[in-house]
Write an enzyme that holds these catalytic residues in place. Structure first.
Site, PDB file in Angstrom:
ATOM      1  N   ASN A 174      -8.326  66.504  24.655  1.00  0.00           N
ATOM      2  CA  ASN A 174      -8.360  67.208  23.369  1.00  0.00           C
ATOM      3  C   ASN A 174      -8.106  66.215  22.226  1.00  0.00           C
ATOM      4  O   ASN A 174      -7.849  65.029  22.445  1.00  0.00           O
ATOM      5  CB  ASN A 174      -7.422  68.426  23.365  1.00  0.00           C
ATOM      6  CG  ASN A 174      -5.949  68.074  23.125  1.00  0.00           C
ATOM      7  OD1 ASN A 174      -5.613  67.003  22.639  1.00  0.00           O
ATOM      8  ND2 ASN A 174      -5.066  68.986  23.484  1.00  0.00           N
ATOM      9  N   PHE A 176      -5.796  65.283  20.389  1.00  0.00           N
ATOM     10  CA  PHE A 176      -4.581  64.474  20.247  1.00  0.00           C
ATOM     11  C   PHE A 176      -4.440  63.382  21.314  1.00  0.00           C
ATOM     12  O   PHE A 176      -3.466  62.645  21.313  1.00  0.00           O
ATOM     13  CB  PHE A 176      -3.342  65.381  20.315  1.00  0.00           C
ATOM     14  CG  PHE A 176      -3.338  66.453  19.271  1.00  0.00           C
ATOM     15  CD1 PHE A 176      -2.935  66.166  17.973  1.00  0.00           C
ATOM     16  CD2 PHE A 176      -3.753  67.741  19.569  1.00  0.00           C
ATOM     17  CE1 PHE A 176      -2.944  67.151  16.998  1.00  0.00           C
ATOM     18  CE2 PHE A 176      -3.762  68.727  18.597  1.00  0.00           C
ATOM     19  CZ  PHE A 176      -3.358  68.435  17.303  1.00  0.00           C
ATOM     20  N   LYS A 177      -5.385  63.289  22.232  1.00  0.00           N
ATOM     21  CA  LYS A 177      -5.173  62.434  23.395  1.00  0.00           C
ATOM     22  C   LYS A 177      -5.740  61.023  23.212  1.00  0.00           C
ATOM     23  O   LYS A 177      -6.519  60.767  22.305  1.00  0.00           O
ATOM     24  CB  LYS A 177      -5.788  63.080  24.645  1.00  0.00           C
ATOM     25  CG  LYS A 177      -5.299  64.504  24.867  1.00  0.00           C
ATOM     26  CD  LYS A 177      -3.776  64.617  24.887  1.00  0.00           C
ATOM     27  CE  LYS A 177      -3.319  66.013  25.261  1.00  0.00           C
ATOM     28  NZ  LYS A 177      -2.184  66.497  24.495  1.00  0.00           N
ATOM     29  N   ASN A 178      -5.370  60.128  24.166  1.00  0.00           N
ATOM     30  CA  ASN A 178      -5.777  58.712  24.057  1.00  0.00           C
ATOM     31  C   ASN A 178      -7.290  58.545  24.073  1.00  0.00           C
ATOM     32  O   ASN A 178      -7.831  57.640  23.456  1.00  0.00           O
ATOM     33  CB  ASN A 178      -5.191  57.897  25.207  1.00  0.00           C
ATOM     34  CG  ASN A 178      -3.689  57.906  25.185  1.00  0.00           C
ATOM     35  OD1 ASN A 178      -3.086  58.249  24.171  1.00  0.00           O
ATOM     36  ND2 ASN A 178      -3.076  57.540  26.288  1.00  0.00           N
TER      37      ASN A 178
END
Ligand SMILES: Cc1ncc(COP(=O)(O)O)c(C=O)c1O
Length: 386
Positions: A174, A176-178
């Site tokens: 999503n 917010f992920k790396n």
């Protein structure tokens, strides 16, 4: 989100121009990403999903978790972790985190009851759980381990990649992920029987397109990934190793300087392998943590809302389905499971989290910006701790 740009836009444009927007088109982007992600992690089977929540739910179904089972989850995680347990009809049992802010293996072992079948260690904020101890407890008590690596995409633990250590691993892609494509996820495993069940959960109609295999198809919701997700993720994967290297270098530089102050660094289990997305510090009191966070420009881990168990309203309220007959808290099979949730049940976690201050890292940060962060941390530490 770390970095996204023109290359991802070009990849999406190429998919549209090709007209091949269904993931079962031959030579598709999802197939390519699944193969490459498996190679990166050294896992045999990868299934892309529409989200991390779908990935966790499919992973637990892959382990055949269901009504009558308890699954251990940490007191600090996104609510999707206990939700996935309920989504397969089982009951989540909360376990304290330790100073690493990940599941405490001692608390995990103490929490095991006659109904406990699995545990979900969550690698929070890019920091790995103590997987050696967790797997030792799992072997001793014959527990299945589903790693929630949603917040630790690409990170490792003692030479292995996160998500590849337990029986099954789940990722979120999503915003917010790396690595991100806005929304998405993946399940990974080395066990064919788990992988086949996962595939069916992700797309119960897949046998029309991919053949029946050895697993008899069953009914499930489905959470198929799109070719746009695949296309973006292939570019994101190209970027991942260098992004993580930059984050690790940044964290090492900051912590080396912070170690010269009276600050206590949050213990990490595998500093050379972790994602290094944030630096965290454990202060002696909540008041000092608040003062330090304000001066250094950080956040208090215990005040991150949705990640702390106190805020998991549907779990506390036993509102686990749209329909009473489908609510695992009401299943007769779950009668013997522990399902009372109280505010003070993980008081030790709250104490640690309310004293832990996080300061985020970013791969695009310039050396001078890092110098300024180090100065803020050092000045704040001097004011608060002397
Ligand atoms: C630890 C953890 N598990 C699961 C999830 C669920 O992922 P998604 O939002 O992609 O469904 C998240 C998402 O933030 C997460 O942080």
């Amino acid at each position: 989100m770390l970095i996204i740009g023109d290359k991802e836009a070009d990849a999406v444009r190429d998919v549209i121009k090709s007209g091949k927007m269904f993931r079962y088109h031959e030579g598709g982007q999802c197939d390519r990403f699944e193969k490459r992600w498996g190679e990166y992690l050294n896992t045999k089977f990868v299934s892309m999903t529409a989200s991390g929540t779908n990935a966790l739910t499919a992973a637990l179904a892959g382990l055949s978790i269901g009504p009558g089972d308890e699954v251990l989850v940490p007191a600090l995680t996104y609510m999707a972790t206990p939700i996935a347990v309920l989504a397969v009809g089982a009951i989540p049992v909360l376990v304290d985190v330790d100073e690493s802010t990940c599941m405490d293996p001692i608390a995990m072992e103490e929490a095991i009851g006659p109904r406990t079948k699995a545990a979900i260690p969550v690698h929070m904020w890019g920091q790995p759980c103590d997987m050696r101890s967790i797997m030792r407890v799992a072997r001793k008590h014959k527990l299945l381990i589903c790693e929630d690596a949603c917040q630790a995409v690409g990170g490792g633990y003692q030479g292995k990649k996160l998500g590849s250590i337990g029986h099954v691993g789940a990722f979120s892609f999503n915003y917010f992920k790396n690595m991100t494509c806005g929304e998405g996820g993946a399940v990974v495993t080395n066990t064919r029987a788990i992988a086949e069940k996962v595939k069916c959960m992700v797309d119960p109609c897949s046998f029309y397109w991919k053949g029946k295999g050895t697993w008899r198809p069953f009914v499930a919701n489905g959470a198929r990934a799109s070719e746009f997700e695949g296309a973006i993720m292939n570019v994101q994967l190209d970027r991942l190793p260098s992004m993580l290297k930059k984050l690790q270098a940044q964290k090492k530089r900051i912590l080396k300087e912070a170690a010269k102050t009276n600050l206590k660094l949050t213990p990490t289990h595998s500093p050379d392998d972790e994602c290094a997305t944030c630096n965290s510090f454990l202060l002696p009191t909540e008041k000092q943590a608040q003062e330090f966070a304000t001066l250094a420009g950080g956040g208090i881990m215990g005040k991150t809302g949705r990640h702390v168990y106190l805020n998991w309203d549907p779990i506390f309220d036993h509102s686990a389905s749209h329909h009473d007959a489908l609510n695992p808290f009401k299943f007769k099979e779950n009668k013997g499971c522990r399902m009372t949730y109280t505010e003070d049940m993980c008081a030790r976690s709250l104490d640690i989290l309310n004293r832990t201050v996080m300061i985020g890292n970013h791969p695009s940060r310039k050396a001078l910006e890092v110098t300024a962060i180090i100065k803020r941390i050092k000045d704040a530490a001097k004011t608060v701790l002397g």
